[in-house]
Enzyme design. Structure first.
Site, short mmCIF file in Angstrom:
data_model
loop_
_atom_site.label_atom_id
_atom_site.label_comp_id
_atom_site.label_asym_id
_atom_site.label_seq_id
_atom_site.Cartn_x
_atom_site.Cartn_y
_atom_site.Cartn_z
N SER A 87 0.83 -1.20 0.00
CA SER A 87 0.00 0.00 0.00
C SER A 87 0.86 1.26 0.00
O SER A 87 1.69 1.45 -0.88
CB SER A 87 -0.94 -0.05 1.21
OG SER A 87 -1.90 0.95 1.18
N HIS A 110 -2.64 -1.42 -4.40
CA HIS A 110 -4.09 -1.41 -4.52
C HIS A 110 -4.58 0.03 -4.58
O HIS A 110 -3.83 0.97 -4.30
CB HIS A 110 -4.75 -2.15 -3.35
CG HIS A 110 -4.58 -1.48 -2.02
ND1 HIS A 110 -5.47 -1.64 -0.97
CD2 HIS A 110 -3.63 -0.63 -1.55
CE1 HIS A 110 -5.08 -0.93 0.08
NE2 HIS A 110 -3.96 -0.32 -0.26
#
Length: 248
Positions: A87, A110
């Protein structure tokens, strides 16, 4: 041993360790904030900065701020993925001029996510805001990767884990750090047994065997143990053995 978070400098080289969450509210010893780290990065007087990362990520805004602080520094920046760079931590990883994956490490990328409450208009706005935030983070990847936008967008939407060789192939990383097995002796029973199992058998060469001497010794032993004048199985064997010896 690396601390959860640390910045150390020696000569013209500096080392930054990020082994925890990236958050604007650092509570734990392992937490790091952009406010704390960016100020320290700006104050580094070095030609080389190595950043070691093992983090599940955190707030996008914090990751972007650390990314930009590293990018604008005059030093050559090398980022190292020691475990996970997930992330927001994967955004920080992308700040390296060189980006090195450990041979047992993973990236995870993501789209941004969040929670929202309110009426329909507010929820629609929250969704639009998330799209904008995700696009900003994606720019950090696009600046380096060699895949097209459609492929990157798909990977972000699917929350993709990226292995070291794949990271290099797609441009997320520039290299893989592999570690040699130590050659020093190890007190390991498993290693010793395995070595014995894998060892080639030792074949003796030029060994002369006196078969007559062996037969004589066997015959003498059996004779001593046999009972006289009884046609036992042992005596039968002895007679056969003698006949064979005389035939020679």
């Amino acid at each position: 041993m690396k601390k959860y978070y640390a910045l150390e400098q020696e000569g013209n080289s500096a080392c930054v360790t990020v082994y925890g969450d990236i958050t604007s509210w650092p509570w734990m010893e392992s937490d790091v904030s952009a406010y704390m780290l960016s100020k320290q990065i700006d104050g580094i007087e070095a030609d080389q900065i190595d950043v070691y990362i093992n983090s599940y990520g955190g707030e996008v805004s914090e990751g972007l701020a650390i990314y930009n602080a590293l990018k604008r520094h005059k030093a050559k920046v090398t980022t190292h993925c020691d475990g996970f760079a997930c992330s927001a931590a994967s955004v920080v990883f992308m700040a390296g001029d060189e980006r090195i994956m450990g041979d047992a490490s993973l990236l995870m990328i993501h789209n941004a996510w969040s929670g929202a409450t309110g009426n329909a208009a507010e929820l629609r706005k929250a969704a639009d805001d998330l799209d904008t935030i995700s696009a900003a983070a994606a720019n950090a990847y696009r600046a380096a990767v060699n895949i097209d936008d459609a492929k990157l967008d798909q990977m972000l939407a699917e929350e993709t884990w990226i292995a070291p060789q794949d990271a290099v192939d797609m441009g997320f990383a520039t290299g893989i750090e592999k570690y040699e097995q130590p050659s020093v002796p190890a007190a390991s029973a498993r290693t010793a047994v395995l070595a014995k199992m894998q060892a080639k058998p030792i074949i003796a060469a030029n060994v002369n065997v006196d078969t007559d001497a062996i037969v004589e010794k066997v015959f003498a032993k059996l004779t001593r143990e046999a009972e006289p004048k009884q046609e036992t199985k042992s005596n039968t064997f002895l007679n056969a053995l003698m006949r064979g010896k005389e035939a020679k």
